[in-house]
Design a protein around this motif. Structure first.
Motif, PDB file in Angstrom:
ATOM      1  N   LYS A  71      42.294  27.905  37.627  1.00 21.70           N
ATOM      2  CA  LYS A  71      41.081  27.783  38.434  1.00 21.70           C
ATOM      3  C   LYS A  71      41.219  28.519  39.765  1.00 21.70           C
ATOM      4  N   LEU A  72      41.661  29.762  39.647  1.00 20.75           N
ATOM      5  CA  LEU A  72      41.867  30.556  40.856  1.00 20.75           C
ATOM      6  C   LEU A  72      40.533  30.983  41.440  1.00 20.75           C
ATOM      7  N   ASP A  73      40.400  30.838  42.736  1.00 21.31           N
ATOM      8  CA  ASP A  73      39.223  31.366  43.404  1.00 21.31           C
ATOM      9  C   ASP A  73      39.688  32.464  44.360  1.00 21.31           C
ATOM     10  N   TRP A  74      38.761  33.245  44.808  1.00 17.38           N
ATOM     11  CA  TRP A  74      39.110  34.416  45.626  1.00 17.38           C
ATOM     12  C   TRP A  74      39.515  34.066  47.044  1.00 17.38           C
ATOM     13  N   SER A  75      39.454  32.785  47.422  1.00 22.09           N
ATOM     14  CA  SER A  75      39.791  32.419  48.794  1.00 22.09           C
ATOM     15  C   SER A  75      41.293  32.285  49.022  1.00 22.09           C
ATOM     16  N   GLY A  76      42.035  31.961  47.965  1.00 22.93           N
ATOM     17  CA  GLY A  76      43.464  31.753  48.123  1.00 22.93           C
ATOM     18  C   GLY A  76      44.245  33.061  48.107  1.00 22.93           C
ATOM     19  N   LEU A  77      45.291  33.125  48.929  1.00 19.76           N
ATOM     20  CA  LEU A  77      46.118  34.325  49.006  1.00 19.76           C
ATOM     21  C   LEU A  77      46.833  34.603  47.685  1.00 19.76           C
ATOM     22  N   VAL A  78      47.272  33.546  46.999  1.00 27.64           N
ATOM     23  CA  VAL A  78      47.944  33.698  45.704  1.00 27.64           C
ATOM     24  C   VAL A  78      46.974  34.262  44.669  1.00 27.64           C
ATOM     25  N   ALA A  79      45.746  33.765  44.690  1.00 27.14           N
ATOM     26  CA  ALA A  79      44.735  34.242  43.738  1.00 27.14           C
ATOM     27  C   ALA A  79      44.430  35.717  43.964  1.00 27.14           C
ATOM     28  N   ILE A  80      44.335  36.110  45.211  1.00 27.52           N
ATOM     29  CA  ILE A  80      44.074  37.518  45.518  1.00 27.52           C
ATOM     30  C   ILE A  80      45.244  38.385  45.051  1.00 27.52           C
ATOM     31  N   GLY A  81      46.452  37.894  45.270  1.00 26.71           N
ATOM     32  CA  GLY A  81      47.634  38.644  44.838  1.00 26.71           C
ATOM     33  C   GLY A  81      47.711  38.798  43.327  1.00 26.71           C
ATOM     34  N   ILE A  82      47.471  37.710  42.611  1.00 29.37           N
ATOM     35  CA  ILE A  82      47.523  37.745  41.146  1.00 29.37           C
ATOM     36  C   ILE A  82      46.424  38.646  40.591  1.00 29.37           C
ATOM     37  N   ASN A  83      45.207  38.472  41.097  1.00 26.79           N
ATOM     38  CA  ASN A  83      44.109  39.306  40.613  1.00 26.79           C
ATOM     39  C   ASN A  83      44.291  40.765  41.032  1.00 26.79           C
ATOM     40  N   GLY A  84      44.877  40.997  42.182  1.00 24.19           N
ATOM     41  CA  GLY A  84      45.183  42.360  42.609  1.00 24.19           C
ATOM     42  C   GLY A  84      46.203  43.012  41.686  1.00 24.19           C
ATOM     43  N   LEU A  85      47.200  42.227  41.277  1.00 24.27           N
ATOM     44  CA  LEU A  85      48.195  42.739  40.337  1.00 24.27           C
ATOM     45  C   LEU A  85      47.557  43.111  38.999  1.00 24.27           C
ATOM     46  N   PHE A  86      46.700  42.242  38.480  1.00 24.81           N
ATOM     47  CA  PHE A  86      45.985  42.565  37.240  1.00 24.81           C
ATOM     48  C   PHE A  86      45.117  43.810  37.417  1.00 24.81           C
ATOM     49  N   GLY A  87      44.493  43.938  38.571  1.00 24.09           N
ATOM     50  CA  GLY A  87      43.670  45.116  38.846  1.00 24.09           C
ATOM     51  C   GLY A  87      44.490  46.402  38.870  1.00 24.09           C
TER      52      GLY A  87
END
Length: 163
Positions: A40-56
């Motif tokens: 349930k990652l949302d874009w507000s968390g630093l970890v979520a941004i990092g994980i989604n950035g890695l996938f990107g």
């Protein structure tokens, strides 16, 4: 410099490489989607941004590889002569590999489901130090080259030991 007698890969290898890249892109996308749903990652968390950035970044690398397929195809060639096998790749980042026949220990053909659909195989040439690959050649050419390289390697070893 790539010799004039160098063999090109069949044109349908471009379609096979594209299917491989699209499959990888879909797999990475689905895994990213599942990770986002499970945690349930949302874009507000630093970890979520990092994980989604890695996938990107991984997805952009796969797209970049797909865009470069015509480049890879144009400059991927091979030559088999009486003493060695030479593999040429790239123009900007050139790479040439030459395998003396008397150093060849094993020659294998490999075919995954995508290459099988396109009737293509990879030819793996193994020496004591390295493994080399000619990627995406016709099935019949791969079998012919395999048999030819095995026979030539045996003959080259016999000539070397006759001294």
């Amino acid at each position: 410099m790539i010799p004039e007698n160098a063999q090109s890969l069949p044109k349908r290898v471009k379609a096979a490489w594209l299917v491989v890249d699209i499959s990888a892109l879909l797999i990475v996308f689905v895994i990213g989607l599942i990770v986002n749903l499970v945690f349930k990652l949302d874009w507000s968390g630093l970890v979520a941004i990092g994980i989604n950035g890695l996938f990107g970044i991984v997805m952009l690398a796969i797209i970049g590889d797909a865009v470069l397929i015509p480049y890879h195809y144009r400059f991927y060639k091979y030559v088999v002569n009486g003493s060695a096998v030479s593999i040429y790749k790239g123009f900007i980042w050139r790479r040439s590999e030459t395998i003396p026949l008397n150093r060849i220990q094993n020659v294998d053909t490999r075919q995954g489901p995508i290459f099988g659909f396109f009737h293509l195989q990879n030819l793996a040439i193994v020496t004591a130090a390295h493994a080399f690959k000619i990627e995406g050649i016709n099935e019949d050419v791969a079998q012919y080259l395999r048999d030819q390289l095995i026979a030539a390697a045996r003959q080259a070893r016999e000539v070397d030991t006759d001294d």
